[in-house]
Scaffold this motif. Structure first.
Motif, PDB file in Angstrom:
ATOM      1  N   ARG A  62     -38.532  25.771  24.718  1.00  0.00           N
ATOM      2  CA  ARG A  62     -37.931  26.220  25.972  1.00  0.00           C
ATOM      3  C   ARG A  62     -37.382  27.640  25.889  1.00  0.00           C
ATOM      4  O   ARG A  62     -37.180  28.284  26.912  1.00  0.00           O
ATOM      5  N   SER A  63     -37.182  28.134  24.680  1.00  0.00           N
ATOM      6  CA  SER A  63     -36.681  29.501  24.539  1.00  0.00           C
ATOM      7  C   SER A  63     -37.721  30.524  24.978  1.00  0.00           C
ATOM      8  O   SER A  63     -37.386  31.689  25.216  1.00  0.00           O
ATOM      9  N   LEU A  64     -38.991  30.104  25.090  1.00  0.00           N
ATOM     10  CA  LEU A  64     -40.057  31.018  25.497  1.00  0.00           C
ATOM     11  C   LEU A  64     -40.214  31.107  27.015  1.00  0.00           C
ATOM     12  O   LEU A  64     -40.966  31.943  27.506  1.00  0.00           O
ATOM     13  N   ALA A  65     -39.511  30.250  27.749  1.00  0.00           N
ATOM     14  CA  ALA A  65     -39.635  30.242  29.203  1.00  0.00           C
ATOM     15  C   ALA A  65     -38.988  31.489  29.797  1.00  0.00           C
ATOM     16  O   ALA A  65     -37.942  31.963  29.326  1.00  0.00           O
ATOM     17  N   GLU A  66     -39.604  32.039  30.833  1.00  0.00           N
ATOM     18  CA  GLU A  66     -39.089  33.224  31.503  1.00  0.00           C
ATOM     19  C   GLU A  66     -37.844  32.853  32.324  1.00  0.00           C
ATOM     20  O   GLU A  66     -37.920  32.057  33.265  1.00  0.00           O
ATOM     21  N   PRO A  67     -36.665  33.407  31.975  1.00  0.00           N
ATOM     22  CA  PRO A  67     -35.424  33.025  32.681  1.00  0.00           C
ATOM     23  C   PRO A  67     -35.481  33.287  34.183  1.00  0.00           C
ATOM     24  O   PRO A  67     -34.855  32.563  34.965  1.00  0.00           O
ATOM     25  N   TYR A  68     -36.224  34.309  34.601  1.00  0.00           N
ATOM     26  CA  TYR A  68     -36.277  34.664  36.020  1.00  0.00           C
ATOM     27  C   TYR A  68     -36.849  33.518  36.861  1.00  0.00           C
ATOM     28  O   TYR A  68     -36.507  33.378  38.039  1.00  0.00           O
ATOM     29  N   PHE A  69     -37.684  32.687  36.254  1.00  0.00           N
ATOM     30  CA  PHE A  69     -38.324  31.592  36.980  1.00  0.00           C
ATOM     31  C   PHE A  69     -37.695  30.235  36.653  1.00  0.00           C
ATOM     32  O   PHE A  69     -38.336  29.195  36.797  1.00  0.00           O
ATOM     33  N   ALA A  70     -36.450  30.241  36.228  1.00  0.00           N
ATOM     34  CA  ALA A  70     -35.791  29.005  35.803  1.00  0.00           C
ATOM     35  C   ALA A  70     -35.773  27.953  36.907  1.00  0.00           C
ATOM     36  O   ALA A  70     -35.966  26.759  36.646  1.00  0.00           O
ATOM     37  N   ASP A  71     -35.551  28.362  38.156  1.00  0.00           N
ATOM     38  CA  ASP A  71     -35.508  27.399  39.257  1.00  0.00           C
ATOM     39  C   ASP A  71     -36.866  26.732  39.452  1.00  0.00           C
ATOM     40  O   ASP A  71     -36.954  25.524  39.690  1.00  0.00           O
ATOM     41  N   ALA A  72     -37.929  27.527  39.384  1.00  0.00           N
ATOM     42  CA  ALA A  72     -39.280  26.979  39.563  1.00  0.00           C
ATOM     43  C   ALA A  72     -39.609  26.001  38.439  1.00  0.00           C
ATOM     44  O   ALA A  72     -40.170  24.915  38.685  1.00  0.00           O
ATOM     45  N   TYR A  73     -39.293  26.368  37.211  1.00  0.00           N
ATOM     46  CA  TYR A  73     -39.565  25.477  36.087  1.00  0.00           C
ATOM     47  C   TYR A  73     -38.754  24.183  36.209  1.00  0.00           C
ATOM     48  O   TYR A  73     -39.251  23.095  35.898  1.00  0.00           O
ATOM     49  N   ALA A  74     -37.500  24.301  36.654  1.00  0.00           N
ATOM     50  CA  ALA A  74     -36.660  23.114  36.810  1.00  0.00           C
ATOM     51  C   ALA A  74     -37.243  22.179  37.872  1.00  0.00           C
ATOM     52  O   ALA A  74     -37.245  20.949  37.705  1.00  0.00           O
ATOM     53  N   HIS A 134     -47.331  29.799  43.202  1.00  0.00           N
ATOM     54  CA  HIS A 134     -46.571  31.038  43.331  1.00  0.00           C
ATOM     55  C   HIS A 134     -45.536  30.968  44.448  1.00  0.00           C
ATOM     56  O   HIS A 134     -44.559  31.722  44.431  1.00  0.00           O
ATOM     57  N   SER A 135     -45.710  30.064  45.409  1.00  0.00           N
ATOM     58  CA  SER A 135     -44.657  29.856  46.403  1.00  0.00           C
ATOM     59  C   SER A 135     -43.403  29.313  45.732  1.00  0.00           C
ATOM     60  O   SER A 135     -42.279  29.682  46.088  1.00  0.00           O
ATOM     61  N   VAL A 136     -43.592  28.438  44.747  1.00  0.00           N
ATOM     62  CA  VAL A 136     -42.458  27.897  44.006  1.00  0.00           C
ATOM     63  C   VAL A 136     -41.839  28.989  43.138  1.00  0.00           C
ATOM     64  O   VAL A 136     -40.610  29.153  43.096  1.00  0.00           O
ATOM     65  N   LEU A 137     -42.679  29.748  42.442  1.00  0.00           N
ATOM     66  CA  LEU A 137     -42.173  30.826  41.602  1.00  0.00           C
ATOM     67  C   LEU A 137     -41.350  31.830  42.408  1.00  0.00           C
ATOM     68  O   LEU A 137     -40.328  32.357  41.932  1.00  0.00           O
ATOM     69  N   ASN A 138     -41.795  32.104  43.634  1.00  0.00           N
ATOM     70  CA  ASN A 138     -41.113  33.097  44.475  1.00  0.00           C
ATOM     71  C   ASN A 138     -39.977  32.502  45.289  1.00  0.00           C
ATOM     72  O   ASN A 138     -39.259  33.239  45.975  1.00  0.00           O
ATOM     73  N   GLY A 139     -39.825  31.182  45.232  1.00  0.00           N
ATOM     74  CA  GLY A 139     -38.735  30.545  45.961  1.00  0.00           C
ATOM     75  C   GLY A 139     -38.861  30.682  47.463  1.00  0.00           C
ATOM     76  O   GLY A 139     -37.841  30.846  48.155  1.00  0.00           O
TER      77      GLY A 139
END
Length: 229
Positions: A62-74, A134-139
């Motif tokens: 999980r340390s490799l996940a991009e923090p900017y997209f934390a909501d999408a990953y969650a 990408h809709s999820v990634l962009n919120g």
């Protein structure tokens, strides 16, 4: 998570080497999103493949996940928790449907890594449409084409939907807040729309599909190719 018994041999697989253009066999790859066991591809670094060979299972770092997209990953992890037979606190990512040309292109950008070709039971795999992910990634809301709608009309409507949504976010004072802190009606609205990307029946025959799993097991691997320079 998988726990291998001490008296059970760890499954293994052979790693060959090839140039990116030769790592993916020529011709139709043969993806079938309705199959009981799904054909998947993933490109992993040597360390991850070594861990898979030594323990029989690969779990996400999980340390490799991009923090900017934390909501999408969650959000994706929540969907995995509801739909899959497995559990875990991270996701491994795969291609479940991609053109050979695009897969070879990804291989060219990953020299030194290992292309793994896998088959995994459907109950351990969550599919999602790559483009609309990408809709999820962009919120932002997922906006579908309407029958007979021109590209220009779609773009105009898309801008109108996004502008209206931005106005509502600002009116709620949530423009600087992450998804969990939005007003419940706005959060529910976008999340209900995002669920559409998880259903292949909502789409035609074209488009790329990705897949997520809580873990990859060594017995899932059919072929492994180290990508040469």
């Amino acid at each position: 998570m998988t726990n291998l018994s001490e008296d059970r041999p760890v499954p293994t697989f052979r790693i060959t080497s090839a140039r990116p253009v030769d790592a993916v066999p020529r011709g139709r790859i043969g993806y079938d999103l309705s199959a009981d066991r799904l054909l998947l591809h993933t490109i992993q670094p040597k360390g991850a493949v070594d861990a898979l060979l030594s323990t029989g299972v690969l779990v996400p770092d999980r340390s490799l996940a991009e923090p900017y997209f934390a909501d999408a990953y969650a959000w994706m992890l929540q969907r995995m928790g509801k739909r899959l037979a497995t559990t875990g606190d991270g996701a491994l990512w795969f291609w479940a449907k991609i053109t050979r040309r695009d897969l070879v292109d990804f291989c060219r950008r990953s020299k030194g890594d290992v292309l793994l070709t896998c088959r995994a039971p459907r109950e351990r795999v969550l599919l999602s449409h790559f483009g609309d992910w990408h809709s999820v990634l962009n919120g932002r809301p997922l906006v579908w084409d309407q029958p007979g709608e021109s590209d220009e009309d779609f773009t105009t409507r898309l801008d109108r939907v996004f502008d209206d949504f931005e106005d509502r976010i600002r009116a709620a004072g949530s423009q600087d807040l992450s998804l969990p802190y939005w007003p419940e009606d706005l959060r529910t609205e976008v999340e209900q729309g995002w669920k559409s990307i998880l259903e292949p029946d909502n789409y035609g025959r074209f488009g790329s599909w990705q897949a997520t799993m809580h873990e990859l097991r060594a017995e899932d691997v059919m072929n492994a190719v180290r990508l040469e320079s």
